[in-house]
Enzyme design. Structure first.
Site, short mmCIF file in Angstrom:
data_model
loop_
_atom_site.label_atom_id
_atom_site.label_comp_id
_atom_site.label_asym_id
_atom_site.label_seq_id
_atom_site.Cartn_x
_atom_site.Cartn_y
_atom_site.Cartn_z
N GLU A 128 12.40 9.28 -15.31
CA GLU A 128 11.05 10.02 -15.03
C GLU A 128 10.40 9.19 -14.00
OE1 GLU A 128 8.77 10.28 -18.70
OE2 GLU A 128 10.18 11.70 -19.41
N LYS A 130 7.66 6.82 -12.76
CA LYS A 130 6.42 6.11 -13.45
C LYS A 130 5.34 6.25 -12.59
CE LYS A 130 5.46 1.80 -15.93
NZ LYS A 130 4.28 1.72 -15.46
N ASP A 132 1.59 6.02 -11.29
CA ASP A 132 0.43 4.93 -11.67
C ASP A 132 -0.78 5.39 -11.63
OD1 ASP A 132 -0.14 2.12 -11.50
OD2 ASP A 132 0.01 1.97 -9.36
N TYR A 242 4.21 13.54 -20.53
CA TYR A 242 5.43 12.82 -20.48
C TYR A 242 6.02 12.31 -21.87
CZ TYR A 242 2.80 8.72 -19.61
OH TYR A 242 1.95 7.55 -19.55
N LYS A 337 10.75 -1.13 -12.39
CA LYS A 337 9.72 -1.22 -11.26
C LYS A 337 10.43 -1.42 -10.07
CE LYS A 337 5.72 -1.93 -13.54
NZ LYS A 337 4.79 -2.73 -13.08
N CYS A 431 -10.25 -19.16 25.34
CA CYS A 431 -9.00 -18.48 25.25
C CYS A 431 -8.06 -19.66 24.86
CB CYS A 431 -8.59 -17.97 26.68
SG CYS A 431 -6.88 -17.58 26.79
N CYS A 434 -5.76 -20.51 28.18
CA CYS A 434 -5.97 -21.08 29.42
C CYS A 434 -7.39 -21.77 29.37
CB CYS A 434 -6.29 -19.98 30.54
SG CYS A 434 -7.53 -18.53 29.96
N CYS A 449 -10.35 -12.45 27.48
CA CYS A 449 -10.20 -13.58 28.27
C CYS A 449 -10.27 -12.72 29.48
CB CYS A 449 -9.05 -14.09 28.17
SG CYS A 449 -8.38 -15.19 29.45
S1 IVH Z 1 6.42 6.73 -21.54
C1 IVH Z 1 6.49 4.42 -25.36
N1 IVH Z 1 6.69 7.99 -19.34
O1 IVH Z 1 3.60 3.32 -18.10
C2 IVH Z 1 6.65 4.87 -24.18
N2 IVH Z 1 5.11 5.89 -19.61
O2 IVH Z 1 3.79 0.49 -19.35
C3 IVH Z 1 5.40 5.36 -23.73
N3 IVH Z 1 3.86 5.79 -17.40
O3 IVH Z 1 1.28 3.23 -20.50
C4 IVH Z 1 5.16 5.49 -22.25
N4 IVH Z 1 4.64 7.00 -16.28
O4 IVH Z 1 0.76 4.48 -18.52
C5 IVH Z 1 6.01 7.02 -20.17
N5 IVH Z 1 6.98 8.86 -17.48
C6 IVH Z 1 6.32 7.90 -17.93
C7 IVH Z 1 5.23 7.17 -17.34
C8 IVH Z 1 4.75 6.16 -18.14
C9 IVH Z 1 3.74 6.32 -16.27
C10 IVH Z 1 2.77 4.43 -17.92
C11 IVH Z 1 1.95 4.67 -18.80
C12 IVH Z 1 2.31 3.59 -19.82
C13 IVH Z 1 2.71 2.68 -19.25
C14 IVH Z 1 3.73 1.75 -19.82
#
Ligand code: IVH
Length: 698
Positions: A128, A130, A132, A242, A337, A431, A434, A449
């Site tokens: 999935e 991640k 932000d 998620y 990451k 400058c 020069c 300049c």
């Molecule tokens: S699962 C126990 N799925 O990442 C698992 N987290 O460092 C719980 N996050 O606190 C998290 N996308 O804020 C999960 N597809 C995703 C995510 C996700 C972003 C963030 C979330 C979590 C942090 C973990």
């Protein structure tokens, strides 16, 4: 790289202090001072020390904790099922190391009812993006939203129920048929702000004189964690579900519910009416998971919202239960990451470079830092006002950003790391090349300049003369021109045609072949014709497009020079400003003399196109090309002219119909994100020149 610390206990204490400080900025204030990657590096260093010296580990160490304590500004919510953190993998190698650990655990966990596959190659994994933003748990009882909470420290979060009710993506009631509505359903996911919405929000904030946000994550967190839900309601928050928390009084999985896999959970979230990210993919085995991570990474800038990695999760819930968790993170998941796009580094100095028009551009000399996969040691600071607005000073630790192929940018200083006694940087008065005074005219942002004899300007004018849109002399770049000007062999463009192969061949960096090649390239450049020659002369406001218009209106340079200002201004696409600039250029004796010397050297002054012929091949007929940021070889006006002259349009914003987005320094994030969302190809300046010439996307 950090030197090996002499005293691990002292370094661990220092790291804990730093981590606590920056965790407060991030979690409490929603206003981090350092990039996530720098924070992650502090935690990783502490973790390494604690591994080497177990006596220094402690249950209260930030390495053993989740998030931060909830703010007293909100009521507390105790999570029925803890909201854990995730372990990170900072490279594909670390991801593979997790995969190997998982394979070992699977082998140990094997057995009936554990959900363990016969072999690790058969383990079902879900990958999935991640997102932000910030994690949120939304609790439905009998199908109605009753409570929403932030993660807090994983056990106790902040009550943000009223605020979450204002988020459009989050329904008040679950969309399930009555017989399927669970007594309790906690949907967990990420509250975030899409890139285009973030741009729009910051524009609004700035217009209202309110604080603007450093990035979408901070704006999402700052918008959700408001005392007044009306403020939250005015912010463009979105949500992706998620994960499930409590389900029907239990935990999703082996026990009470019919949910067997993570995909079942995601499907339930989706059917209940909460958004589930469409990029989520299920795979079999670790190899496929690595490939999925790479695929999502490649698309990270095309998604329209910020993604800082990929979460890989074991799909089978029974298997998850048998794998278990550490104090702060499950063993069944990992966050891979992406390489960071922002890092901090030392701003060693602020220097000024002089361009061909004499423009003095400040730039940052940085301690080299790897960002987005390349080493950055220089970044432009554009002009005096930009340096003042950012208040960056030599000696500062600064945040540098480089997203993908975009030119690196200094975002600002880390104030808490500023050395004592530092003073604001001031623009040099003279400058650097020069020694002549630098002049900034009232009402202008650029400083110049004004010494036409300045060696730096000479170098840049010659480099420009030889550049691709001008006389296109292959093999003559800045380094060689600087060398030849330094040796006194070149003072202006006409001197190029006096260079002798015999003298060149003896110089450093030249051999007989390269000297002969350069002479041949110079010889070939003589026949480029009037349009390119005009570009090469660096007449203010005369870029490739205007030069082509002029070349189509006159037989040669002599006829052009005889034309008065009025005649020039009457040419479609030229106008009075450009006309005045052309007339005053040729009125200067030095310029007139340069032309005579070029003529004498055999450079063609004749127009290479028939009178009245279209100035350009219509390579962009009917196409829209949007330009954002500062290009090096074209002003914004010139770029737009170049597009128009080839039959194209250059609207102010990106849409699905945009043919390409051309990106220079300091581009607009909204344009980038819209292009990403609409799948519009993004070009750098090279690509733009190619597009103009051929109509093709390189
Ligand atoms: S699962 C126990 N799925 O990442 C698992 N987290 O460092 C719980 N996050 O606190 C998290 N996308 O804020 C999960 N597809 C995703 C995510 C996700 C972003 C963030 C979330 C979590 C942090 C973990």
């Amino acid at each position: 790289m950090e030197a090996v610390p002499p005293d691990p206990a002292a370094r661990a204490a220092e790291l804990r202090r730093l981590i606590a400080y920056h965790a407060e900025r991030y979690f409490r204030d929603d206003a981090p001072e350092i990039p996530d990657a720098d924070y992650d590096a502090l935690v990783a260093e502490l973790r390494a020390i604690e591994r080497e010296h177990p006596e220094l580990a402690s249950p209260s160490s930030p390495t053993a904790l989740v998030g931060a304590p909830p703010s007293p500004a909100f009521a507390e919510v105790r999570h029925a099922v803890p909201m854990m953190s995730l372990d990170n993998a900072f490279s594909l190698e670390e991801l593979e190391a997790w995969g190997e650990r998982l394979a070992r655990l699977l082998a140990a966990a094997g057995g009936e009812g554990t959900g363990a596959p016969a072999s690790p190659e058969q383990v079902r994994l879900v990958c999935e993006p991640k997102i932000d933003g910030l994690a949120c748990s939304i609790r439905y009882e009998a199908g109605r939203l009753v409570q929403a909470a932030t993660r807090g420290n994983g056990t106790v979060g902040e009550d943000v129920t009223a605020n979450v009710r204002t988020v459009r993506d989050v329904p008040e009631r679950l969309a399930l048929p009555p017989e399927e509505v669970p007594a309790v359903l906690e949907v967990r996911g990420e509250i975030y702000i899409a890139l285009a919405d973030f741009e729009e929000l910051n524009r609004r904030q700035a217009a209202a004189g309110e604080r603007t946000f450093a990035n979408p994550r901070n704006s999402a967190a700052g918008s959700l964690r408001q005392k007044d839900p009306k403020v939250t309601a005015s912010r463009p928050l979105s949500f992706w579900g998620y994960q499930l928390g409590e389900v029907d009084g239990g935990v999703a999985g082996p026990g009470g519910t019919s949910l067997r896999t993570h995909l079942d959970c995601l499907e339930l979230i989706r059917r209940a009416g909460l958004p589930v990210n469409p990029e989520i993919v299920a795979v079999t085995g670790l190899e496929q998971a690595y490939a999925a991570c790479r695929a999502i990474e490649q698309r990270r800038h095309d998604l329209g919202y910020e993604v800082d990695g990929v979460v890989v999760k074991v799909d089978d819930l029974a298997l998850r239960a048998s794998l278990g968790s550490t104090s702060h993170a499950p063993r069944w998941a990992i966050a891979y990451k992406f390489p960071p796009e922002e890092r901090t580094t030392l701003l060693e100095d602020i220097l000024v470079s002089i361009g061909r028009t004499g423009r003095a551009t400040p730039f940052a000399k940085l301690s080299p830092v790897v960002i987005s996969g390349s080493t950055v040691s220089l970044a432009t600071l554009h002009n005096e006002d930009q340096v003042r607005a950012k208040d960056v000073r030599p000696g500062d630790t600064v945040i540098v950003r480089k997203a993908g192929d975009v030119i690196p940018e200094v975002r600002g200083p880390v104030l808490s790391a500023r050395p004592p006694g530092s003073v604001p940087w001031s623009f040099p008065r003279t400058c650097p090349a020069c020694g002549a005074p630098l002049v900034r005219l009232a009402g202008e942002s650029d400083t110049y300049c004004v010494n036409a004899d300045c060696p730096a300007q000479r170098v840049q004018r010659i480099v420009h003369f030889a550049s691709r849109p001008a006389m296109d002399v292959e093999g003559l770049g800045e380094q060689r021109v600087t060398q030849l000007v330094g040796l006194g062999m070149l003072r202006d463009a006409a001197d190029l045609y006096d260079l002798e192969p015999g003298r060149l061949a003896g110089l450093e960096g030249f051999g007989e072949v390269s000297a002969a090649n350069l002479i041949r390239a110079l010889e070939a450049s003589k026949a480029r014709g009037l349009a390119r020659l005009l570009v090469g002369l660096s007449v203010r406001h005369v870029g490739p497009v205007v030069a082509s218009l002029l070349a189509a209106s006159f037989d040669d340079l002599d006829q052009l020079r005889r034309a008065g200002e009025a005649e020039l201004a009457a040419i479609d696409g030229v106008g009075p400003t450009i006309a005045a600039s052309i007339v005053s250029f040729f009125a200067l004796p030095a310029n007139a003399e340069l032309v005579e010397r070029l003529r004498a050297a055999g450079v063609s002054l004749a127009s290479d196109r028939p009178r009245g012929a279209p100035a350009q091949r219509q390579t962009l007929a009917g196409r829209s090309v949007v330009v954002t940021g500062t290009l090096e070889r074209f002003s914004r006006e010139e770029a737009e002219e170049a597009i128009a002259a080839r039959g194209g349009k250059s609207p102010a914003s990106v849409s699905a119909k945009t043919y390409a987005l051309v990106v220079g320094a300091d581009p607009g994030a909204a344009k980038l994100s819209r292009a990403a969302a609409a799948g519009v190809p993004v070009l750098d300046e090279e690509g733009f020149v190619h597009l103009l010439e051929t109509g093709e996307l390189a």
